[in-house]
Design a protein around this motif. Structure first.
Motif, mmCIF file in Angstrom:
data_model
loop_
_atom_site.group_PDB
_atom_site.id
_atom_site.type_symbol
_atom_site.label_atom_id
_atom_site.label_comp_id
_atom_site.label_asym_id
_atom_site.label_seq_id
_atom_site.Cartn_x
_atom_site.Cartn_y
_atom_site.Cartn_z
ATOM 1 N N TYR A 140 0.918 -1.127 0.012
ATOM 2 C CA TYR A 140 -0.070 0.052 0.272
ATOM 3 C C TYR A 140 1.032 1.205 0.025
ATOM 4 C CZ TYR A 140 -3.880 -2.932 0.885
ATOM 5 O OH TYR A 140 -5.052 -3.738 0.543
ATOM 6 N N ASN A 141 1.079 2.077 -1.206
ATOM 7 C CA ASN A 141 1.800 3.063 -1.150
ATOM 8 C C ASN A 141 1.104 4.416 -1.068
ATOM 9 O OD1 ASN A 141 3.648 4.978 -2.136
ATOM 10 N ND2 ASN A 141 3.752 4.237 -4.241
ATOM 11 N N PHE A 142 1.535 4.958 -0.089
ATOM 12 C CA PHE A 142 0.633 6.111 0.571
ATOM 13 C C PHE A 142 1.599 7.632 -0.095
ATOM 14 C CE2 PHE A 142 -0.831 3.166 3.359
ATOM 15 C CZ PHE A 142 -2.420 3.160 3.459
ATOM 16 N N SER A 143 2.344 7.483 -0.977
ATOM 17 C CA SER A 143 3.084 8.582 -1.323
ATOM 18 C C SER A 143 2.320 9.825 -2.046
ATOM 19 C CB SER A 143 4.147 7.947 -2.498
ATOM 20 O OG SER A 143 4.613 9.095 -3.047
ATOM 21 N N ALA A 144 2.756 10.712 -1.927
ATOM 22 C CA ALA A 144 2.018 12.181 -2.345
ATOM 23 C C ALA A 144 2.323 12.341 -3.752
ATOM 24 C CB ALA A 144 2.524 13.402 -1.463
ATOM 25 N N GLY A 145 3.288 11.576 -4.272
ATOM 26 C CA GLY A 145 3.651 11.774 -5.743
ATOM 27 C C GLY A 145 4.844 11.665 -5.928
ATOM 28 N N PRO A 146 5.500 10.821 -7.106
ATOM 29 C CA PRO A 146 4.725 10.109 -7.983
ATOM 30 C C PRO A 146 3.826 8.992 -6.748
ATOM 31 C CG PRO A 146 6.775 10.376 -9.111
ATOM 32 C CD PRO A 146 6.858 10.940 -7.730
ATOM 33 N N ALA A 147 2.666 8.678 -7.419
ATOM 34 C CA ALA A 147 1.799 8.068 -6.268
ATOM 35 C C ALA A 147 1.066 6.597 -7.010
ATOM 36 C CB ALA A 147 0.471 9.024 -5.981
ATOM 37 N N ILE A 148 0.474 6.010 -6.255
ATOM 38 C CA ILE A 148 -0.422 4.839 -6.788
ATOM 39 C C ILE A 148 -0.974 4.843 -8.065
ATOM 40 C CG2 ILE A 148 -2.384 5.358 -5.232
ATOM 41 C CD1 ILE A 148 -2.575 2.278 -4.398
ATOM 42 N N LEU A 149 -1.207 3.806 -8.796
ATOM 43 C CA LEU A 149 -2.003 3.794 -9.865
ATOM 44 C C LEU A 149 -2.687 2.747 -9.868
ATOM 45 C CD1 LEU A 149 0.717 5.059 -12.660
ATOM 46 C CD2 LEU A 149 -1.414 6.252 -12.100
ATOM 47 N N PRO A 150 -4.192 2.455 -10.433
ATOM 48 C CA PRO A 150 -4.789 1.530 -10.454
ATOM 49 C C PRO A 150 -3.833 0.393 -10.872
ATOM 50 C CG PRO A 150 -6.035 3.543 -11.509
ATOM 51 C CD PRO A 150 -4.541 3.652 -11.286
ATOM 52 N N GLU A 151 -4.109 -0.807 -10.113
ATOM 53 C CA GLU A 151 -3.492 -2.289 -10.766
ATOM 54 C C GLU A 151 -3.925 -2.685 -12.129
ATOM 55 O OE1 GLU A 151 -2.715 -4.517 -7.207
ATOM 56 O OE2 GLU A 151 -3.346 -6.081 -8.229
ATOM 57 N N GLU A 152 -5.193 -2.461 -12.241
ATOM 58 C CA GLU A 152 -5.770 -2.732 -13.656
ATOM 59 C C GLU A 152 -5.283 -2.101 -14.739
ATOM 60 O OE1 GLU A 152 -10.178 -2.630 -12.416
ATOM 61 O OE2 GLU A 152 -10.214 -2.447 -14.696
ATOM 62 N N VAL A 153 -4.786 -0.898 -14.419
ATOM 63 C CA VAL A 153 -4.076 0.134 -15.584
ATOM 64 C C VAL A 153 -2.768 -0.453 -15.948
ATOM 65 C CG1 VAL A 153 -3.283 2.328 -16.075
ATOM 66 C CG2 VAL A 153 -5.633 2.046 -15.412
ATOM 67 N N ASN A 198 -4.144 21.414 -1.288
ATOM 68 C CA ASN A 198 -2.692 21.608 -0.888
ATOM 69 C C ASN A 198 -2.137 20.334 -0.156
ATOM 70 O OD1 ASN A 198 -2.551 24.882 -0.862
ATOM 71 N ND2 ASN A 198 -4.389 24.392 -0.055
ATOM 72 N N THR A 199 -1.406 19.844 -1.172
ATOM 73 C CA THR A 199 -0.739 18.542 -1.138
ATOM 74 C C THR A 199 -0.086 18.184 0.231
ATOM 75 O OG1 THR A 199 -0.452 18.865 -3.201
ATOM 76 C CG2 THR A 199 0.332 16.864 -2.467
ATOM 77 N N ILE A 200 0.788 19.452 0.797
ATOM 78 C CA ILE A 200 1.595 19.352 1.745
ATOM 79 C C ILE A 200 1.020 19.156 3.169
ATOM 80 C CG2 ILE A 200 3.812 20.282 3.101
ATOM 81 C CD1 ILE A 200 4.759 21.140 0.155
ATOM 82 N N TYR A 201 0.051 20.148 2.995
ATOM 83 C CA TYR A 201 -0.604 20.683 4.221
ATOM 84 C C TYR A 201 -1.914 19.890 4.498
ATOM 85 C CZ TYR A 201 3.081 23.749 4.559
ATOM 86 O OH TYR A 201 4.505 24.233 4.195
ATOM 87 N N GLY A 202 -2.377 19.284 3.517
ATOM 88 C CA GLY A 202 -3.559 18.625 3.637
ATOM 89 C C GLY A 202 -5.061 19.320 3.559
ATOM 90 N N THR A 203 -4.973 20.575 2.945
ATOM 91 C CA THR A 203 -6.434 21.408 3.098
ATOM 92 C C THR A 203 -6.583 21.543 1.689
ATOM 93 O OG1 THR A 203 -4.980 23.366 2.868
ATOM 94 C CG2 THR A 203 -5.542 23.069 5.041
ATOM 95 N N LYS A 204 -8.004 21.663 1.544
ATOM 96 C CA LYS A 204 -8.594 21.763 0.147
ATOM 97 C C LYS A 204 -9.724 22.994 0.371
ATOM 98 C CE LYS A 204 -10.856 20.613 -3.447
ATOM 99 N NZ LYS A 204 -12.245 20.009 -3.637
ATOM 100 N N PHE A 205 -9.941 23.919 -0.818
ATOM 101 C CA PHE A 205 -10.701 24.859 -0.782
ATOM 102 C C PHE A 205 -12.410 24.161 -1.040
ATOM 103 C CE2 PHE A 205 -7.452 27.614 -1.997
ATOM 104 C CZ PHE A 205 -8.017 28.797 -1.571
ATOM 105 N N LYS A 206 -13.260 24.180 -0.329
ATOM 106 C CA LYS A 206 -14.398 23.677 -0.354
ATOM 107 C C LYS A 206 -15.315 24.472 -0.983
ATOM 108 C CE LYS A 206 -13.023 20.043 1.961
ATOM 109 N NZ LYS A 206 -13.350 19.627 3.291
ATOM 110 N N ASN A 237 5.939 4.966 2.501
ATOM 111 C CA ASN A 237 5.840 6.408 2.231
ATOM 112 C C ASN A 237 4.863 7.167 3.074
ATOM 113 O OD1 ASN A 237 7.783 6.046 0.272
ATOM 114 N ND2 ASN A 237 6.151 5.330 -1.297
ATOM 115 N N LEU A 238 4.847 7.037 4.505
ATOM 116 C CA LEU A 238 3.823 7.778 5.177
ATOM 117 C C LEU A 238 4.407 9.065 6.061
ATOM 118 C CD1 LEU A 238 1.990 4.708 6.817
ATOM 119 C CD2 LEU A 238 0.965 6.694 5.542
ATOM 120 N N LYS A 239 5.951 8.988 5.725
ATOM 121 C CA LYS A 239 6.657 10.163 6.390
ATOM 122 C C LYS A 239 5.952 11.392 5.847
ATOM 123 C CE LYS A 239 11.301 11.161 7.287
ATOM 124 N NZ LYS A 239 11.481 12.565 7.206
#
Ligand code: PLP
Length: 360
Positions: free
Chosen positions: A5-18, A150-158, A322-324
């Motif tokens: 299970y890859n929790f990297s922010a990027g490059p990141a997980i892709l669908p296995e099917e793909v 915001n990838t680093i801080y984990g916020t999103k404009f709602k 990749n949870l750091k």
């Protein structure tokens, strides 16, 4: 073969099917006798890949006819310059700074004109999204800029800022195709695809036609002019062909999942598993104001650096990678993009529960 299970922010997980499909087509794409990496970008095979990718993306995002879709290179960071070079006709722009990426974009734009930071959440380490309902938009601003997730801080404009009629430019790198968006609210939407769509090397720009002009800042290179790429249908020069092919496969995969409404519902369910746990944990806590929480990037901490490091190390041994957290926030960050199955988030929470029991 074993997948983590890859929790990297990027490059990141892709669908296995793909990935499996791409593997099957690696040596012989559709009877061409070659891989997509080896074929001419002017071939009918590749033209069909491009045309299908664009049509699928348009369908998924419901992109109106007066917007163009461009497949470019240079990453999201190149757009930090390309945007002012192409749009800053009056050499003024307003930036809302909600993290490192927006800050970098604003700093780059300063090379080309006057940049007004009209709102910022720097005062609280970017842990929230400022109220943008009634900002002082500059009279001469050519556009208003945000980083939507915001990838680093984990916020999103709602809620999008009220730009008072100015075109909104949004970096959506880390929330691209994670939920529906109303394209008509934007002048430009762009993102590097390596977060939620495909392999690094492709950046997708969705731009309103009237913003594609010949009248760019003097000295703007041909390759950095939107018009060049729009006129050539993203084939002015060799495009990142293999990357576009994988993006196309991900678009097909998204359609099979039920499109962006279904994706949003799934992403909300996934994020809820993690946030619910964090909200009652005696060891871990989320770092973001709850109403501004991202569905894609979830930072959390124990409050003790040594324990954080221990957690990351033990998680890795348990196949949770990749949870750091980003070096500027510390702690941990779980990126749970479209391709992360709910089982991955559940496995993470189960592991956190165990770690909490052992360490409180
Ligand atoms: C990763 C990221 C970038 C930088 O992307 P590159 O393709 O490496 O230039 C910019 N903005 C956001 C929101 C990101 O997450």
């Amino acid at each position: 073969m074993s997948r983590v299970y890859n929790f990297s922010a990027g490059p990141a997980i892709l669908p296995e099917e793909v990935l499996k499909e791409a593997a099957l087509e690696m040596l012989d794409y559709h009877g061409s006798g070659m891989s997509v990496m080896e074929m001419s970008h002017r071939s009918s095979w590749f033209q069909e890949i491009m045309d299908t990718a664009e049509a699928d993306l348009r369908g998924l995002m419901k992109i109106p006819d007066n917007y163009r879709v461009l497949f470019l290179q240079g990453g999201a960071s190149q757009q930090f310059a390309m945007i002012p070079m192409n749009l800053m006709k009056h050499r003024v722009a307003d930036y809302i700074v909600t993290g490192q990426w927006a800050k970098k974009a604003a700093q780059e734009a300063e090379k080309y004109g006057e940049v007004h930071v009209i709102a910022s959440s720097a005062d609280q380490t970017f842990s929230y999204i400022p109220d943008c309902t009634d900002l002082e938009i500059s009279e001469a601003a050519d556009y208003v800029y945000i980083c939507e997730n915001n990838t680093i801080y984990g916020t999103k404009f709602k809620e999008l800022p009220n730009t008072k009629g100015k075109p909104l430019v949004a970096d959506v790198s880390s929330c691209f195709l994670s939920e529906p968006m109303d394209v008509r609210n934007y002048g430009v939407i762009y993102g590097g695809v390596q977060k939620n769509i495909g392999p690094a090397g492709v950046v997708i720009v969705v731009i309103r036609e009237d913003l594609i002009t010949e009248d760019v800042l003097p000295g703007t290179p041909t390759m950095l002019t939107y018009r060049t790429h729009a006129e050539a249908d993203s084939l002015y020069n060799t495009p990142p062909a293999y990357g576009i092919y994988i993006c196309g496969k991900v678009f097909q995969w998204l359609k099979k999942q039920g499109g962006l409404e279904a994706m949003k519902e799934y992403n909300e369910r996934k994020a809820a598993v993690l946030y619910h746990y964090l909200d009652q944990s005696r060891l871990f806590r989320g770092t973001v104001v709850p109403k501004d929480r991202s569905l894609m990037n979830v930072p959390f901490v124990t409050g003790d650096h040594t324990l954080d490091a221990k957690f990351v190390k033990e998680a890795e041994a348990a196949g949770l990678l990749n949870l750091k957290g980003h070096r500027s926030v510390g702690g941990m960050r779980a990126s749970i993009y479209n391709a992360m199955p709910i089982e991955g988030v559940e496995a993470l929470v189960t592991f956190m529960e165990k770690f909490e029991k052992e360490n409180v």
